[in-house]
Design a protein around this motif. Structure first.
Motif, PDB file in Angstrom:
ATOM      1  N   ARG A 158      -9.888 -37.364 -44.688  1.00 20.15           N
ATOM      2  CA  ARG A 158      -9.303 -36.307 -45.503  1.00 20.15           C
ATOM      3  C   ARG A 158      -7.773 -36.328 -45.342  1.00 20.15           C
ATOM      4  NH1 ARG A 158     -12.064 -31.556 -47.434  1.00 20.15           N
ATOM      5  NH2 ARG A 158     -13.950 -32.594 -46.763  1.00 20.15           N
ATOM      6  N   HIS A 206     -16.541 -28.653 -59.355  1.00 26.53           N
ATOM      7  CA  HIS A 206     -16.509 -29.695 -58.316  1.00 26.53           C
ATOM      8  C   HIS A 206     -16.236 -31.043 -58.958  1.00 26.53           C
ATOM      9  CE1 HIS A 206     -20.687 -29.708 -59.670  1.00 26.53           C
ATOM     10  NE2 HIS A 206     -20.892 -30.854 -59.066  1.00 26.53           N
ATOM     11  N   SER A 219      -9.234 -25.593 -59.476  1.00 30.31           N
ATOM     12  CA  SER A 219     -10.369 -26.087 -58.683  1.00 30.31           C
ATOM     13  C   SER A 219      -9.933 -26.106 -57.220  1.00 30.31           C
ATOM     14  CB  SER A 219     -10.798 -27.479 -59.154  1.00 30.31           C
ATOM     15  OG  SER A 219     -12.008 -27.859 -58.533  1.00 30.31           O
ATOM     16  N   THR A 220     -10.668 -26.822 -56.378  1.00 32.23           N
ATOM     17  CA  THR A 220     -10.259 -26.852 -54.961  1.00 32.23           C
ATOM     18  C   THR A 220      -8.932 -27.589 -54.794  1.00 32.23           C
ATOM     19  OG1 THR A 220     -11.757 -28.711 -54.678  1.00 32.23           O
ATOM     20  CG2 THR A 220     -12.442 -26.620 -53.757  1.00 32.23           C
ATOM     21  N   PHE A 221      -8.157 -27.115 -53.827  1.00 30.75           N
ATOM     22  CA  PHE A 221      -6.806 -27.622 -53.571  1.00 30.75           C
ATOM     23  C   PHE A 221      -6.786 -29.140 -53.394  1.00 30.75           C
ATOM     24  CE2 PHE A 221      -3.464 -28.750 -50.538  1.00 30.75           C
ATOM     25  CZ  PHE A 221      -2.355 -28.274 -51.208  1.00 30.75           C
ATOM     26  N   GLU A 222      -7.700 -29.666 -52.593  1.00 30.38           N
ATOM     27  CA  GLU A 222      -7.675 -31.097 -52.278  1.00 30.38           C
ATOM     28  C   GLU A 222      -7.886 -31.952 -53.532  1.00 30.38           C
ATOM     29  OE1 GLU A 222      -9.380 -28.794 -50.723  1.00 30.38           O
ATOM     30  OE2 GLU A 222      -8.877 -28.874 -48.589  1.00 30.38           O
ATOM     31  N   TRP A 223      -8.810 -31.517 -54.398  1.00 31.32           N
ATOM     32  CA  TRP A 223      -9.121 -32.303 -55.590  1.00 31.32           C
ATOM     33  C   TRP A 223      -8.009 -32.170 -56.632  1.00 31.32           C
ATOM     34  CZ3 TRP A 223     -10.525 -31.003 -60.767  1.00 31.32           C
ATOM     35  CH2 TRP A 223     -11.002 -32.093 -61.511  1.00 31.32           C
ATOM     36  N   GLY A 238      -4.543 -25.432 -57.460  1.00 33.55           N
ATOM     37  CA  GLY A 238      -5.539 -25.640 -56.412  1.00 33.55           C
ATOM     38  C   GLY A 238      -5.769 -24.375 -55.612  1.00 33.55           C
ATOM     39  N   ASN A 264      -9.143 -22.159 -53.138  1.00 34.34           N
ATOM     40  CA  ASN A 264     -10.337 -22.319 -52.296  1.00 34.34           C
ATOM     41  C   ASN A 264     -11.157 -21.030 -52.342  1.00 34.34           C
ATOM     42  OD1 ASN A 264     -12.174 -23.480 -50.424  1.00 34.34           O
ATOM     43  ND2 ASN A 264     -10.480 -24.590 -49.457  1.00 34.34           N
ATOM     44  N   GLY A 299     -12.384 -32.018 -51.340  1.00 31.01           N
ATOM     45  CA  GLY A 299     -12.507 -30.579 -51.568  1.00 31.01           C
ATOM     46  C   GLY A 299     -13.905 -30.086 -51.261  1.00 31.01           C
ATOM     47  N   ARG A 300     -14.371 -29.112 -52.058  1.00 27.63           N
ATOM     48  CA  ARG A 300     -15.687 -28.524 -51.842  1.00 27.63           C
ATOM     49  C   ARG A 300     -16.202 -27.950 -53.170  1.00 27.63           C
ATOM     50  NH1 ARG A 300     -17.102 -23.682 -49.020  1.00 27.63           N
ATOM     51  NH2 ARG A 300     -18.470 -23.594 -50.815  1.00 27.63           N
TER      52      ARG A 300
END
Ligand SMILES: [Zn+2]
Length: 251
Positions: free
Chosen positions: A2, A80, A102-106, A119, A121, A145-146
């Motif tokens: 990650r 997702h 969407s999720t921060f990481e994605w 992004g 969560n 992400g998640r």
């Protein structure tokens, strides 16, 4: 592995003036099912939100809804990273200039301008026009992400819950307690990946008190629950609203 991300914003707020949106259905929430988990939602104030855009290659999406350049959402909400939810998000973001939530990481890894990246969560909230978008958990997987679900709160106080891909889980009780969804777009697809229609019906009975239940994520591919399976699971529940891909309804 990650990516090491330290600068996660504590306050997740974005805003666009409602006046920038075209006029919407008068005092109504317009819902168009585009097939699978994809929906276009137009708020009472005219804010256009696109959820889980998998359109071009979705066999269930009607031909007249496959031209991605026609979509002009204020924001694209992606539950997702799996292609049957996210496939057309970047193309529509590029052609429309819409923000992507969407999720921060994605979101951080998307090839779109930074100004469009929203992004967040679980527990986070965004404001888009006259709609408040809350990020809630879903029991599934996603990388990076998640997985998420979304609750949209409208200016008339009503709320819409898009479950994303999920199995029934105990924290649905908290989603009910906190957000009290009026309309639920319920994953009912079964197959190898998500809850079967009977589990979706159990989740609704056990945790929620919506006025409208719209099943989704079924019938798209072989192996998923069929429309007949869904009808059987929901039985004679008067709140059950079976839509066809391409159909719009205003609530
Ligand atoms: Zn899916």
């Amino acid at each position: 592995m990650r990516p090491l991300v330290l600068a996660v914003p504590l306050v997740l707020l974005a805003s666009a003036p409602a006046s920038a949106q075209p006029a919407g259905p008068k005092n109504g929430i317009k819902i168009t099912w585009l097939g699978h988990a994809a929906f276009e939602i137009v708020s009472p104030g005219g804010t256009n939100l696109l959820i889980d855009p998998f359109l071009k290659d979705d066999p269930a999406t009607p031909a007249d809804r496959k031209d991605l350049s026609k979509y002009k959402p204020a924001a694209i909400l992606v539950s997702h990273a799996h292609p049957d939810h996210a496939a057309d998000a970047v193309a529509i973001a590029k052609s429309s200039g819409a923000k992507v939530i969407s999720t921060f990481e994605w979101v951080s890894a998307l090839p779109i301008p930074d100004g469009q990246k929203q992004g967040g969560n679980v527990g986070g909230t965004f404001t888009v026009g006259d709609v408040t978008v809350s990020l809630v958990p879903a029991m599934h997987s996603s990388e990076p992400g998640r997985p998420l679900g979304f609750v949209l709160k409208f200016s008339d106080g009503r709320t819409l819950y898009h479950t994303g891909d999920t199995w029934i889980f105990g924290d649905m009780a908290l989603i009910q307690e906190i957000h009290k969804p009026t309309i639920i777009l319920m994953n009912s697809g079964g197959g190898p990946f998500t809850q079967a229609p009977a589990q979706a019906a159990l989740a609704l009975k056990k945790y929620f008190k919506p006025k409208v239940i719209i099943p989704m994520h079924f019938g798209t591919f072989p192996g998923l629950a069929s429309e007949a399976d869904v009808i059987k699971a929901y039985g004679k529940d008067k709140r059950f609203t079976l839509m066809k891909p391409g159909e719009s309804r205003t609530f």
